[in-house]
Scaffold this motif. Structure first.
Motif, PDB file in Angstrom:
ATOM      1  N   THR A  27       1.813 -14.329   2.842  1.00  9.51           N
ATOM      2  CA  THR A  27       1.095 -15.298   2.008  1.00  9.51           C
ATOM      3  C   THR A  27       1.712 -15.376   0.615  1.00  9.51           C
ATOM      4  O   THR A  27       1.902 -16.466   0.069  1.00  9.51           O
ATOM      5  CB  THR A  27      -0.396 -14.924   1.909  1.00  9.51           C
ATOM      6  N   HIS A  28       2.054 -14.218   0.044  1.00 14.12           N
ATOM      7  CA  HIS A  28       2.672 -14.201  -1.282  1.00 14.12           C
ATOM      8  C   HIS A  28       4.078 -14.816  -1.253  1.00 14.12           C
ATOM      9  O   HIS A  28       4.472 -15.528  -2.182  1.00 14.12           O
ATOM     10  CB  HIS A  28       2.725 -12.781  -1.832  1.00 14.12           C
ATOM     11  N   ILE A  29       4.822 -14.528  -0.203  1.00 19.42           N
ATOM     12  CA  ILE A  29       6.172 -15.098  -0.065  1.00 19.42           C
ATOM     13  C   ILE A  29       6.090 -16.614   0.057  1.00 19.42           C
ATOM     14  O   ILE A  29       6.850 -17.344  -0.591  1.00 19.42           O
ATOM     15  CB  ILE A  29       6.910 -14.465   1.133  1.00 19.42           C
ATOM     16  N   GLU A  30       5.160 -17.097   0.850  1.00 18.25           N
ATOM     17  CA  GLU A  30       4.984 -18.537   1.010  1.00 18.25           C
ATOM     18  C   GLU A  30       4.553 -19.195  -0.302  1.00 18.25           C
ATOM     19  O   GLU A  30       4.982 -20.309  -0.623  1.00 18.25           O
ATOM     20  CB  GLU A  30       3.988 -18.831   2.131  1.00 18.25           C
ATOM     21  N   ALA A  31       3.727 -18.504  -1.098  1.00 17.96           N
ATOM     22  CA  ALA A  31       3.310 -19.036  -2.402  1.00 17.96           C
ATOM     23  C   ALA A  31       4.514 -19.134  -3.345  1.00 17.96           C
ATOM     24  O   ALA A  31       4.654 -20.114  -4.084  1.00 17.96           O
ATOM     25  CB  ALA A  31       2.215 -18.161  -3.009  1.00 17.96           C
ATOM     26  N   ASN A  57      19.396   2.408 -10.447  1.00 12.85           N
ATOM     27  CA  ASN A  57      20.088   2.625 -11.716  1.00 12.85           C
ATOM     28  C   ASN A  57      19.904   1.379 -12.579  1.00 12.85           C
ATOM     29  O   ASN A  57      18.785   1.037 -12.922  1.00 12.85           O
ATOM     30  CB  ASN A  57      21.543   3.015 -11.501  1.00 12.85           C
ATOM     31  N   ASP A  58      20.959   0.676 -12.911  1.00 10.01           N
ATOM     32  CA  ASP A  58      20.846  -0.515 -13.751  1.00 10.01           C
ATOM     33  C   ASP A  58      20.893  -1.819 -12.960  1.00 10.01           C
ATOM     34  O   ASP A  58      20.963  -2.901 -13.549  1.00 10.01           O
ATOM     35  CB  ASP A  58      21.970  -0.531 -14.792  1.00 10.01           C
ATOM     36  N   SER A  59      20.857  -1.746 -11.635  1.00  6.14           N
ATOM     37  CA  SER A  59      20.920  -2.946 -10.795  1.00  6.14           C
ATOM     38  C   SER A  59      19.521  -3.349 -10.351  1.00  6.14           C
ATOM     39  O   SER A  59      18.826  -2.591  -9.677  1.00  6.14           O
ATOM     40  CB  SER A  59      21.787  -2.692  -9.561  1.00  6.14           C
ATOM     41  N   LEU A  60      19.134  -4.544 -10.713  1.00  8.64           N
ATOM     42  CA  LEU A  60      17.821  -5.073 -10.376  1.00  8.64           C
ATOM     43  C   LEU A  60      17.950  -6.124  -9.278  1.00  8.64           C
ATOM     44  O   LEU A  60      18.880  -6.929  -9.305  1.00  8.64           O
ATOM     45  CB  LEU A  60      17.195  -5.728 -11.613  1.00  8.64           C
ATOM     46  N   VAL A  61      17.018  -6.099  -8.343  1.00 13.34           N
ATOM     47  CA  VAL A  61      16.881  -7.176  -7.365  1.00 13.34           C
ATOM     48  C   VAL A  61      15.483  -7.743  -7.579  1.00 13.34           C
ATOM     49  O   VAL A  61      14.490  -7.099  -7.262  1.00 13.34           O
ATOM     50  CB  VAL A  61      17.053  -6.681  -5.911  1.00 13.34           C
ATOM     51  N   ALA A  62      15.414  -8.933  -8.168  1.00 15.89           N
ATOM     52  CA  ALA A  62      14.127  -9.549  -8.487  1.00 15.89           C
ATOM     53  C   ALA A  62      13.384  -9.904  -7.208  1.00 15.89           C
ATOM     54  O   ALA A  62      13.986 -10.166  -6.163  1.00 15.89           O
ATOM     55  CB  ALA A  62      14.347 -10.800  -9.345  1.00 15.89           C
ATOM     56  N   GLY A  63      12.070  -9.926  -7.302  1.00 14.73           N
ATOM     57  CA  GLY A  63      11.259 -10.234  -6.129  1.00 14.73           C
ATOM     58  C   GLY A  63       9.823 -10.517  -6.495  1.00 14.73           C
ATOM     59  O   GLY A  63       9.539 -11.206  -7.469  1.00 14.73           O
ATOM     60  N   ILE A  64       8.917  -9.934  -5.716  1.00 14.18           N
ATOM     61  CA  ILE A  64       7.474 -10.074  -5.932  1.00 14.18           C
ATOM     62  C   ILE A  64       6.932  -8.701  -6.308  1.00 14.18           C
ATOM     63  O   ILE A  64       7.168  -7.722  -5.604  1.00 14.18           O
ATOM     64  CB  ILE A  64       6.774 -10.618  -4.672  1.00 14.18           C
ATOM     65  N   SER A  68       1.905 -10.340  -6.969  1.00 18.02           N
ATOM     66  CA  SER A  68       1.812 -11.523  -7.831  1.00 18.02           C
ATOM     67  C   SER A  68       3.096 -12.346  -7.740  1.00 18.02           C
ATOM     68  O   SER A  68       4.026 -12.123  -8.517  1.00 18.02           O
ATOM     69  CB  SER A  68       1.569 -11.087  -9.283  1.00 18.02           C
ATOM     70  N   PRO A  69       3.164 -13.281  -6.813  1.00 19.80           N
ATOM     71  CA  PRO A  69       4.406 -14.042  -6.621  1.00 19.80           C
ATOM     72  C   PRO A  69       4.790 -14.917  -7.812  1.00 19.80           C
ATOM     73  O   PRO A  69       5.948 -15.266  -7.963  1.00 19.80           O
ATOM     74  CB  PRO A  69       4.114 -14.901  -5.392  1.00 19.80           C
ATOM     75  N   LEU A  70       3.833 -15.247  -8.693  1.00 18.32           N
ATOM     76  CA  LEU A  70       4.111 -16.131  -9.824  1.00 18.32           C
ATOM     77  C   LEU A  70       4.081 -15.372 -11.150  1.00 18.32           C
ATOM     78  O   LEU A  70       3.858 -15.960 -12.214  1.00 18.32           O
ATOM     79  CB  LEU A  70       3.134 -17.309  -9.837  1.00 18.32           C
ATOM     80  N   LEU A  71       4.358 -14.100 -11.097  1.00 16.59           N
ATOM     81  CA  LEU A  71       4.406 -13.259 -12.290  1.00 16.59           C
ATOM     82  C   LEU A  71       5.539 -13.718 -13.202  1.00 16.59           C
ATOM     83  O   LEU A  71       6.642 -14.003 -12.733  1.00 16.59           O
ATOM     84  CB  LEU A  71       4.630 -11.803 -11.865  1.00 16.59           C
ATOM     85  N   MET A  72       5.285 -13.781 -14.480  1.00 12.43           N
ATOM     86  CA  MET A  72       6.302 -14.237 -15.427  1.00 12.43           C
ATOM     87  C   MET A  72       7.096 -13.076 -16.028  1.00 12.43           C
ATOM     88  O   MET A  72       8.137 -13.302 -16.627  1.00 12.43           O
ATOM     89  CB  MET A  72       5.654 -15.055 -16.546  1.00 12.43           C
ATOM     90  N   GLU A  73       6.624 -11.849 -15.896  1.00  8.64           N
ATOM     91  CA  GLU A  73       7.321 -10.708 -16.470  1.00  8.64           C
ATOM     92  C   GLU A  73       8.552 -10.325 -15.655  1.00  8.64           C
ATOM     93  O   GLU A  73       8.749 -10.793 -14.547  1.00  8.64           O
ATOM     94  CB  GLU A  73       6.374  -9.496 -16.575  1.00  8.64           C
ATOM     95  N   TYR A  78      10.320 -15.385  -9.601  1.00 12.91           N
ATOM     96  CA  TYR A  78       9.732 -16.570 -10.226  1.00 12.91           C
ATOM     97  C   TYR A  78       9.939 -16.548 -11.739  1.00 12.91           C
ATOM     98  O   TYR A  78      10.462 -17.497 -12.323  1.00 12.91           O
ATOM     99  CB  TYR A  78       8.240 -16.644  -9.884  1.00 12.91           C
ATOM    100  N   GLY A  79       9.539 -15.468 -12.388  1.00 13.21           N
ATOM    101  CA  GLY A  79       9.649 -15.362 -13.833  1.00 13.21           C
ATOM    102  C   GLY A  79      11.089 -15.400 -14.320  1.00 13.21           C
ATOM    103  O   GLY A  79      11.407 -16.077 -15.307  1.00 13.21           O
ATOM    104  N   GLU A  80      11.968 -14.671 -13.648  1.00 16.31           N
ATOM    105  CA  GLU A  80      13.382 -14.646 -14.048  1.00 16.31           C
ATOM    106  C   GLU A  80      14.018 -16.026 -13.898  1.00 16.31           C
ATOM    107  O   GLU A  80      14.819 -16.454 -14.724  1.00 16.31           O
ATOM    108  CB  GLU A  80      14.162 -13.613 -13.236  1.00 16.31           C
ATOM    109  N   THR A  81      13.642 -16.735 -12.840  1.00 17.71           N
ATOM    110  CA  THR A  81      14.186 -18.075 -12.611  1.00 17.71           C
ATOM    111  C   THR A  81      13.730 -19.043 -13.698  1.00 17.71           C
ATOM    112  O   THR A  81      14.549 -19.759 -14.287  1.00 17.71           O
ATOM    113  CB  THR A  81      13.785 -18.592 -11.214  1.00 17.71           C
ATOM    114  N   LEU A  82      12.438 -19.061 -13.991  1.00 16.05           N
ATOM    115  CA  LEU A  82      11.942 -19.980 -15.013  1.00 16.05           C
ATOM    116  C   LEU A  82      12.506 -19.635 -16.390  1.00 16.05           C
ATOM    117  O   LEU A  82      12.863 -20.540 -17.166  1.00 16.05           O
ATOM    118  CB  LEU A  82      10.418 -19.983 -15.030  1.00 16.05           C
TER     119      LEU A  82
END
Length: 141
Positions: A27-31, A57-64, A68-73, A78-82
């Motif tokens: 449900t969160h992925i679809e949102a 380490n210092d490598s991030l893979v953004a996600g959910i 909260s699929p629409l988290l701005m932090e 979602y947040g990184e893209t916007l």
């Protein structure tokens, strides 16, 4: 398909600093997909369902994060893209997988691979043919 838990376990056993957000629901992925108007690649959907988001380490893979699929932090796809669209003029068909002030790694709505978006030239170049290949080349090294 890639065994995310095994890769994370191996990275942790090797002494790497590992953080995982925890699984995201369908449900969160679809949102997230609806909010960004994209169909995410199957391997990345599996990553979200099993891991959510990841830092090694210092490598991030953004996600959910935190369900909260629409988290701005930070660490949120979602947040990184916007943020990158506002601050770096990221094209509307790119979605930030790993933020960077000069060259974020992104998905594209029109290709299957992972791209590096060069902020200074406003151009993108494919660096991996799939999410799984990108993880092996740039995250689990």
């Amino acid at each position: 398909m890639i065994d995310f838990h095994k890769l994370i376990e191996d990275a942790s056993a090797a002494g790497q600093d590992v953080w995982a957000a925890g699984p995201a629901s369908v449900t969160h992925i679809e949102a997230l997909e609806a909010a960004l108007n994209i169909q995410l690649p199957a391997a990345y959907r599996k990553f979200l369902q099993e891991v959510g988001a990841l830092s090694i380490n210092d490598s991030l893979v953004a996600g959910i994060i935190d369900g909260s699929p629409l988290l701005m932090e930070g660490s949120s796809l979602y947040g990184e893209t916007l943020h990158s669209r506002d601050e770096q003029q990221l094209p509307a068909d790119l979605f930030v997988l790993q933020p960077d002030e000069n060259a974020p790694y992104c998905f594209s709505a029109s290709t299957d691979g992972v791209l590096c978006y060069q902020v200074n030239t406003k151009s993108a170049k494919q660096i991996a043919s799939s999410f799984e290949e990108w993880l092996r080349l740039f995250v689990f090294v």
